[in-house]
Design an enzyme around this catalytic site. Structure first.
Site, PDB file in Angstrom:
ATOM      1  N   ASP A  66       6.329  35.572 -24.694  1.00  5.28           N
ATOM      2  CA  ASP A  66       6.466  37.003 -24.989  1.00  5.28           C
ATOM      3  C   ASP A  66       6.182  37.778 -23.711  1.00  5.28           C
ATOM      4  O   ASP A  66       5.422  37.319 -22.861  1.00  5.28           O
ATOM      5  CB  ASP A  66       5.496  37.432 -26.100  1.00  5.28           C
TER       6      ASP A  66
ATOM      7  N   ASP B 110       9.544  36.532 -19.626  1.00  4.40           N
ATOM      8  CA  ASP B 110      10.625  37.461 -19.968  1.00  4.40           C
ATOM      9  C   ASP B 110      11.895  36.642 -20.206  1.00  4.40           C
ATOM     10  O   ASP B 110      12.395  35.992 -19.281  1.00  4.40           O
ATOM     11  CB  ASP B 110      10.815  38.435 -18.790  1.00  4.40           C
TER      12      ASP B 110
ATOM     13  N   TYR C 115      23.030  46.862 -29.131  1.00  3.78           N
ATOM     14  CA  TYR C 115      22.213  45.950 -29.954  1.00  3.78           C
ATOM     15  C   TYR C 115      23.094  45.345 -31.050  1.00  3.78           C
ATOM     16  O   TYR C 115      23.087  44.128 -31.276  1.00  3.78           O
ATOM     17  CB  TYR C 115      21.054  46.749 -30.551  1.00  3.78           C
TER      18      TYR C 115
ATOM     19  N   LYS D 170      24.109  41.521 -31.755  1.00  2.00           N
ATOM     20  CA  LYS D 170      23.730  40.890 -33.023  1.00  2.00           C
ATOM     21  C   LYS D 170      24.955  40.342 -33.764  1.00  2.00           C
ATOM     22  O   LYS D 170      24.874  39.322 -34.449  1.00  2.00           O
ATOM     23  CB  LYS D 170      22.949  41.882 -33.893  1.00  2.00           C
TER      24      LYS D 170
ATOM     25  N   VAL E 246      12.462  45.480 -41.681  1.00  2.87           N
ATOM     26  CA  VAL E 246      11.174  44.803 -41.828  1.00  2.87           C
ATOM     27  C   VAL E 246      10.084  45.697 -41.258  1.00  2.87           C
ATOM     28  O   VAL E 246      10.232  46.244 -40.154  1.00  2.87           O
ATOM     29  CB  VAL E 246      11.188  43.456 -41.075  1.00  2.87           C
TER      30      VAL E 246
ATOM     31  N   THR F 298       7.377  46.466 -39.233  1.00  5.83           N
ATOM     32  CA  THR F 298       6.658  45.948 -38.062  1.00  5.83           C
ATOM     33  C   THR F 298       6.097  47.161 -37.304  1.00  5.83           C
ATOM     34  O   THR F 298       6.583  48.281 -37.490  1.00  5.83           O
ATOM     35  CB  THR F 298       7.622  45.198 -37.123  1.00  5.83           C
TER      36      THR F 298
HETATM   37  N1  LIG Z   1      12.166  44.622 -37.787  1.00  3.45           N
HETATM   38  C1  LIG Z   1      13.346  44.746 -38.332  1.00  3.45           C
HETATM   39  O1  LIG Z   1      13.524  45.591 -39.218  1.00  3.45           O
HETATM   40  C2  LIG Z   1      14.512  43.876 -37.910  1.00  3.45           C
HETATM   41  C3  LIG Z   1      15.726  44.073 -38.588  1.00  3.45           C
HETATM   42  C4  LIG Z   1      16.811  43.272 -38.243  1.00  3.45           C
HETATM   43  C5  LIG Z   1      16.685  42.305 -37.265  1.00  3.45           C
HETATM   44  N2  LIG Z   1      15.497  42.138 -36.630  1.00  3.45           N
HETATM   45  C6  LIG Z   1      15.427  41.090 -35.595  1.00  3.45           C
HETATM   46  O2  LIG Z   1      14.269  40.306 -35.777  1.00  3.45           O
HETATM   47  C7  LIG Z   1      13.750  39.896 -34.508  1.00  3.45           C
HETATM   48  C8  LIG Z   1      12.325  40.371 -34.365  1.00  3.45           C
HETATM   49  O3  LIG Z   1      12.317  41.770 -34.531  1.00  3.45           O
HETATM   50  P1  LIG Z   1      10.985  42.607 -34.561  1.00  3.45           P
HETATM   51  O4  LIG Z   1      11.290  43.775 -35.414  1.00  3.45           O
HETATM   52  O5  LIG Z   1       9.826  41.775 -34.828  1.00  3.45           O
HETATM   53  O6  LIG Z   1      10.970  43.131 -33.043  1.00  3.45           O
HETATM   54  P2  LIG Z   1       9.711  43.634 -32.194  1.00  3.45           P
HETATM   55  O7  LIG Z   1      10.278  44.507 -31.140  1.00  3.45           O
HETATM   56  O8  LIG Z   1       8.663  44.166 -33.078  1.00  3.45           O
HETATM   57  O9  LIG Z   1       9.187  42.269 -31.561  1.00  3.45           O
HETATM   58  C9  LIG Z   1       9.974  41.573 -30.650  1.00  3.45           C
HETATM   59  C10 LIG Z   1       9.054  40.723 -29.823  1.00  3.45           C
HETATM   60  O10 LIG Z   1       9.836  40.215 -28.744  1.00  3.45           O
HETATM   61  C11 LIG Z   1       9.174  40.502 -27.550  1.00  3.45           C
HETATM   62  N3  LIG Z   1      10.141  40.694 -26.493  1.00  3.45           N
HETATM   63  C12 LIG Z   1      10.967  41.760 -26.322  1.00  3.45           C
HETATM   64  N4  LIG Z   1      11.670  41.613 -25.201  1.00  3.45           N
HETATM   65  C13 LIG Z   1      11.283  40.440 -24.645  1.00  3.45           C
HETATM   66  C14 LIG Z   1      11.635  39.759 -23.469  1.00  3.45           C
HETATM   67  N5  LIG Z   1      12.531  40.273 -22.609  1.00  3.45           N
HETATM   68  N6  LIG Z   1      11.055  38.578 -23.200  1.00  3.45           N
HETATM   69  C15 LIG Z   1      10.124  38.058 -24.039  1.00  3.45           C
HETATM   70  N7  LIG Z   1       9.738  38.666 -25.169  1.00  3.45           N
HETATM   71  C16 LIG Z   1      10.306  39.852 -25.461  1.00  3.45           C
HETATM   72  C17 LIG Z   1       8.375  41.755 -27.806  1.00  3.45           C
HETATM   73  O11 LIG Z   1       7.295  41.901 -26.883  1.00  3.45           O
HETATM   74  C18 LIG Z   1       7.913  41.531 -29.224  1.00  3.45           C
HETATM   75  O12 LIG Z   1       6.702  40.795 -29.285  1.00  3.45           O
HETATM   76  C19 LIG Z   1      14.688  40.494 -33.474  1.00  3.45           C
HETATM   77  O13 LIG Z   1      15.661  39.536 -33.122  1.00  3.45           O
HETATM   78  C20 LIG Z   1      15.314  41.661 -34.193  1.00  3.45           C
HETATM   79  O14 LIG Z   1      16.564  42.012 -33.654  1.00  3.45           O
HETATM   80  C21 LIG Z   1      14.408  42.919 -36.919  1.00  3.45           C
END
Ligand SMILES: NC(=O)c1ccc[n+]([C@@H]2O[C@H](COP(=O)([O-])OP(=O)(O)OC[C@H]3O[C@@H](n4cnc5c(N)ncnc54)[C@H](O)[C@@H]3O)[C@@H](O)[C@H]2O)c1
Length: 261
Positions: free
Chosen positions: A51, A77, A169, A173, A202, A204
């Site tokens: 992360d 990263d 995005y 996706k 979700v 978060t």
């Molecule tokens: N939360 C939602 O409602 C939702 C909906 C649809 C899809 N998603 C997908 O689910 C997955 C997780 O989403 P989330 O909501 O937990 O996102 P988030 O942004 O809360 O968490 C993403 C995590 O990835 C890390 N991250 C971001 N860029 C990074 C990089 N360059 N290198 C390493 N780590 C990195 C961030 O620090 C974070 O810990 C993603 O693929 C997102 O597209 C989420």
């Protein structure tokens, strides 16, 4: 089943096939990724995650330190393909192989068409798409050696709905679903399964930046089911897809969206 002081939460499924499995997760420090890390650790799997955020990642490590296999974290990263590939190699060495890859890291920053430059396009594809392909490429030899594996890509409901200000995005996706089907075909004979999880909205910490209570209420109203989806609900699907119970599940999308339409 001994799990240190951590076991699947009350009422949650226990997958004996996940015990001791070697699991690599991107973006495991917060949000859905943290829920996935916790879920696998509670199953007794050996988990390693990368992360860009050290603080929540280290807090999560601390929280899960009593597990039978405490997780391994490396700051990294995913947009730096060479560096991320090197970290995956270290994880494989430390874990003694790889059975499961969860391609979770992403970034849903908003933008308007007029603001997008070629450099921003490349950066958005790097954080939302490119690393999923190269992480899969990096783990395949270890999965072949293990006699198979499961790759789970995190997609999104967003492009299916066509939401505003998320063109890049959503483009990434959408491509992930094509990537999933292509890799599933290419890797199936090695018993490597590849699937996409499509989360709805979700709850978060990051999503709470975008949504007001009224916005949340609108999402719930558009779902078939009441309530807000939690990271653990996505983790539940990831664990099923990684387990041997899903041995004939590949090349498809698995929605966890409470019926959001
Ligand atoms: N939360 C939602 O409602 C939702 C909906 C649809 C899809 N998603 C997908 O689910 C997955 C997780 O989403 P989330 O909501 O937990 O996102 P988030 O942004 O809360 O968490 C993403 C995590 O990835 C890390 N991250 C971001 N860029 C990074 C990089 N360059 N290198 C390493 N780590 C990195 C961030 O620090 C974070 O810990 C993603 O693929 C997102 O597209 C989420």
């Amino acid at each position: 089943m001994a799990q240190g002081n951590l076991a699947p939460k009350d009422g949650a499924a226990i997958y004996p096939s996940l015990r001791d499995k070697r699991v690599i997760i991107s973006g495991g420090g917060s949000g859905i990724g943290a829920g996935i890390v916790e879920g696998f650790v509670r199953q007794g799997a050996r988990v390693a995650f990368v992360d860009v955020q050290s603080e929540p990642s280290e807090a999560l490590m601390q929280e899960l330190s009593g597990a039978v296999h405490a997780p391994i974290f490396m700051h990294g990263d995913v947009t730096d393909c060479d560096d991320y590939g090197a970290k995956i190699a270290i994880f494989i060495e430390k874990l003694g192989g790889c059975d499961v890859l969860i391609n979770n890291a992403a970034n849903d920053d908003r933008h308007k068409l007029a603001e997008v430059t070629p450099a921003y396009w490349d950066e958005r594809m790097a954080v939302n798409l490119k690393h999923q392909f190269f992480a899969a490429k990096a783990v395949v030899p270890a999965m072949e050696q293990a006699g198979g594996g499961s790759i789970v890509n995190l997609g999104s409901i967003s492009w299916h709905l066509g939401l505003e200000d998320l063109t890049l995005y959503q483009t990434a996706k959408a491509a992930i679903e094509g990537l999933t089907r292509s890799l599933a075909r290419e890797l199936g004979r090695q018993n490597i399964r590849v699937n996409t999880i499509i989360p709805g909205n979700v709850k978060t910490p990051r999503q709470m930046k975008w949504y007001t209570p009224e916005g949340e209420a609108e999402i719930v109203a558009a779902q078939c089911l009441d309530g807000r989806i939690q990271p653990a609900d996505i983790a539940a699907m990831a664990m099923f897809l990684a387990s041997d119970d899903a041995r004939f599940c590949t090349a498809h999308n698995y929605w966890v969206d409470a019926g959001w339409r």
